[in-house]
Write a protein that holds these residues in place. Structure first.
Motif, mmCIF file in Angstrom:
data_model
loop_
_atom_site.group_PDB
_atom_site.id
_atom_site.type_symbol
_atom_site.label_atom_id
_atom_site.label_comp_id
_atom_site.label_asym_id
_atom_site.label_seq_id
_atom_site.Cartn_x
_atom_site.Cartn_y
_atom_site.Cartn_z
ATOM 1 N N ASP A 28 21.053 -40.136 28.111
ATOM 2 C CA ASP A 28 20.355 -41.380 28.484
ATOM 3 C C ASP A 28 18.865 -41.249 28.168
ATOM 4 O O ASP A 28 18.240 -42.188 27.651
ATOM 5 C CB ASP A 28 20.517 -41.661 29.983
ATOM 6 C CG ASP A 28 21.889 -42.189 30.357
ATOM 7 O OD1 ASP A 28 22.657 -42.583 29.459
ATOM 8 O OD2 ASP A 28 22.199 -42.201 31.576
ATOM 9 N N SER A 29 18.302 -40.087 28.488
ATOM 10 C CA SER A 29 16.874 -39.884 28.211
ATOM 11 C C SER A 29 16.612 -39.900 26.713
ATOM 12 O O SER A 29 15.601 -40.441 26.258
ATOM 13 C CB SER A 29 16.383 -38.573 28.843
ATOM 14 O OG SER A 29 16.791 -37.423 28.126
ATOM 15 N N VAL A 33 13.906 -42.099 24.734
ATOM 16 C CA VAL A 33 12.817 -41.447 23.989
ATOM 17 C C VAL A 33 12.834 -41.878 22.531
ATOM 18 O O VAL A 33 11.777 -42.006 21.895
ATOM 19 C CB VAL A 33 12.911 -39.917 24.138
ATOM 20 C CG1 VAL A 33 11.953 -39.210 23.180
ATOM 21 C CG2 VAL A 33 12.623 -39.496 25.573
ATOM 22 N N MET A 59 9.192 -32.533 29.547
ATOM 23 C CA MET A 59 10.638 -32.667 29.448
ATOM 24 C C MET A 59 11.207 -31.748 28.375
ATOM 25 O O MET A 59 12.271 -31.129 28.554
ATOM 26 C CB MET A 59 10.996 -34.126 29.156
ATOM 27 C CG MET A 59 10.687 -35.079 30.308
ATOM 28 S SD MET A 59 10.743 -36.830 29.816
ATOM 29 C CE MET A 59 12.499 -37.060 29.479
ATOM 30 N N TYR A 93 12.105 -33.547 20.868
ATOM 31 C CA TYR A 93 12.769 -33.793 22.131
ATOM 32 C C TYR A 93 14.288 -33.835 21.966
ATOM 33 O O TYR A 93 15.032 -33.212 22.748
ATOM 34 C CB TYR A 93 12.288 -35.099 22.772
ATOM 35 C CG TYR A 93 12.972 -35.305 24.098
ATOM 36 C CD1 TYR A 93 12.586 -34.568 25.209
ATOM 37 C CD2 TYR A 93 14.070 -36.154 24.221
ATOM 38 C CE1 TYR A 93 13.251 -34.673 26.414
ATOM 39 C CE2 TYR A 93 14.748 -36.273 25.420
ATOM 40 C CZ TYR A 93 14.329 -35.518 26.511
ATOM 41 O OH TYR A 93 15.018 -35.614 27.696
ATOM 42 N N TYR A 138 16.287 -35.329 34.999
ATOM 43 C CA TYR A 138 16.446 -36.230 33.855
ATOM 44 C C TYR A 138 16.919 -37.618 34.253
ATOM 45 O O TYR A 138 16.719 -38.567 33.484
ATOM 46 C CB TYR A 138 17.283 -35.548 32.759
ATOM 47 C CG TYR A 138 16.375 -34.494 32.172
ATOM 48 C CD1 TYR A 138 15.451 -34.836 31.205
ATOM 49 C CD2 TYR A 138 16.307 -33.219 32.734
ATOM 50 C CE1 TYR A 138 14.526 -33.923 30.754
ATOM 51 C CE2 TYR A 138 15.368 -32.299 32.288
ATOM 52 C CZ TYR A 138 14.477 -32.663 31.302
ATOM 53 O OH TYR A 138 13.534 -31.774 30.876
ATOM 54 N N HIS A 141 13.213 -38.710 35.203
ATOM 55 C CA HIS A 141 12.335 -38.811 34.043
ATOM 56 C C HIS A 141 12.813 -39.871 33.050
ATOM 57 O O HIS A 141 11.995 -40.453 32.321
ATOM 58 C CB HIS A 141 12.195 -37.456 33.354
ATOM 59 C CG HIS A 141 11.356 -36.478 34.127
ATOM 60 N ND1 HIS A 141 10.289 -36.872 34.900
ATOM 61 C CD2 HIS A 141 11.408 -35.117 34.221
ATOM 62 C CE1 HIS A 141 9.725 -35.802 35.458
ATOM 63 N NE2 HIS A 141 10.397 -34.734 35.066
ATOM 64 N N SER A 142 14.113 -40.133 33.015
ATOM 65 C CA SER A 142 14.590 -41.253 32.189
ATOM 66 C C SER A 142 14.001 -42.560 32.710
ATOM 67 O O SER A 142 13.562 -43.420 31.931
ATOM 68 C CB SER A 142 16.116 -41.322 32.198
ATOM 69 O OG SER A 142 16.686 -40.236 31.503
ATOM 70 N N VAL A 145 10.345 -42.748 31.657
ATOM 71 C CA VAL A 145 10.173 -43.166 30.263
ATOM 72 C C VAL A 145 10.468 -44.651 30.121
ATOM 73 O O VAL A 145 9.718 -45.398 29.471
ATOM 74 C CB VAL A 145 11.070 -42.330 29.330
ATOM 75 C CG1 VAL A 145 11.005 -42.870 27.894
ATOM 76 C CG2 VAL A 145 10.652 -40.857 29.346
ATOM 77 N N TYR A 153 16.646 -49.227 32.333
ATOM 78 C CA TYR A 153 17.372 -47.977 32.552
ATOM 79 C C TYR A 153 18.453 -48.252 33.578
ATOM 80 O O TYR A 153 18.159 -48.606 34.724
ATOM 81 C CB TYR A 153 16.421 -46.887 33.040
ATOM 82 C CG TYR A 153 17.098 -45.599 33.445
ATOM 83 C CD1 TYR A 153 17.983 -44.952 32.584
ATOM 84 C CD2 TYR A 153 16.848 -45.022 34.685
ATOM 85 C CE1 TYR A 153 18.604 -43.766 32.942
ATOM 86 C CE2 TYR A 153 17.451 -43.822 35.060
ATOM 87 C CZ TYR A 153 18.329 -43.209 34.181
ATOM 88 O OH TYR A 153 18.947 -42.024 34.555
#
Length: 225
Positions: A28-29, A33, A59, A93, A138, A141-142, A145, A153
């Motif tokens: 997902d992240s 990204v 990350m 990444y 994550y 952090h997702s 972002v 998200y």
């Protein structure tokens, strides 16, 4: 999959599920990204004092550190070092994300010990707990972002159900006030809010955060009647 205790899953099955959900959180992240442009890297994020460039560097480093821990080299601090982003931070990444997913996939036992020197030098952690740490990072952090880039998200409900108790178990102590801490002191959340908002609040994120660079909502024209 073998079942016992009236249908309860085995520790091995639970561990396989945890690794699958972690990979989902990481991918997902990656999908978010990949939407980053060079002009986005200086944007502020929900992580206090971090730009998107800072967040991506963190990350990426965490993926390398956790992958090293899974391979038995986590005690080497060089694997956890945050380095400046190169000319193609998105590819860096993505490569780091696939590296950690592969490293976790090869684990057989939830009791395999991980050295996580960023947490403590005094002990190691069983693989199941360490991967839980990685998973919650994550998920949050997702969202960081996505909010920075003004994107949606929407993680799956199974992932959120797994992530919520992990988020609530993260110590809410003075370490969250340290410079560079990825989490801030927890915020209150109503019990009827959705699981993602509860996770965010537990880790010091306001679900209402908006980038200061966002355009304000247009003011409705004054009535002429």
């Amino acid at each position: 999959m073998h079942m016992n205790n009236g249908g309860a899953s085995t520790p091995r099955a639970d561990f396989a599920r945890l690794r699958r959900l972690n990979a989902q959180a990481v991918r997902d992240s990656v999908n978010l990204v990949r939407r980053t442009t060079p002009g986005d890297l200086r944007k502020p994020t929900p992580c206090s004092a971090w730009t998107l460039s800072d967040l991506l560097a963190h990350m990426t480093a965490q993926h390398h550190g956790f992958a090293a821990a899974a391979l038995g080299h986590g005690q080497d601090l060089s694997h956890w070092s945050v380095r400046p982003l190169g000319e193609d931070p998105v590819t860096e990444y993505v490569d780091a994300a696939e590296h950690v997913i592969a490293a976790f996939t090869n684990l057989e036992s939830p009791d395999r010990e991980f050295a996580l020197p960023e947490f403590t030098l005094a002990r190691t952690f069983p693989a199941a707990r360490a991967i839980g740490f990685h998973l919650i990072d994550y998920v949050v952090h997702s969202w960081d972002v996505a909010r920075t880039l003004d994107l949606t998200y929407a993680p799956g409900s199974e992932l959120l159900r797994a992530a919520l108790p992990i988020a609530r178990a993260v110590p809410d102590d003075d370490s969250r006030l340290a410079p560079g801490s990825a989490f801030r002191p927890g915020l209150s959340a109503d019990e009827d809010t959705d699981p993602l908002e509860k996770i965010l609040a537990a880790l010091g994120r306001s679900p209402d955060w908006r980038s200061p660079l966002s355009s304000p909502s247009p003011t409705p024209p004054a009535s002429t009647s």
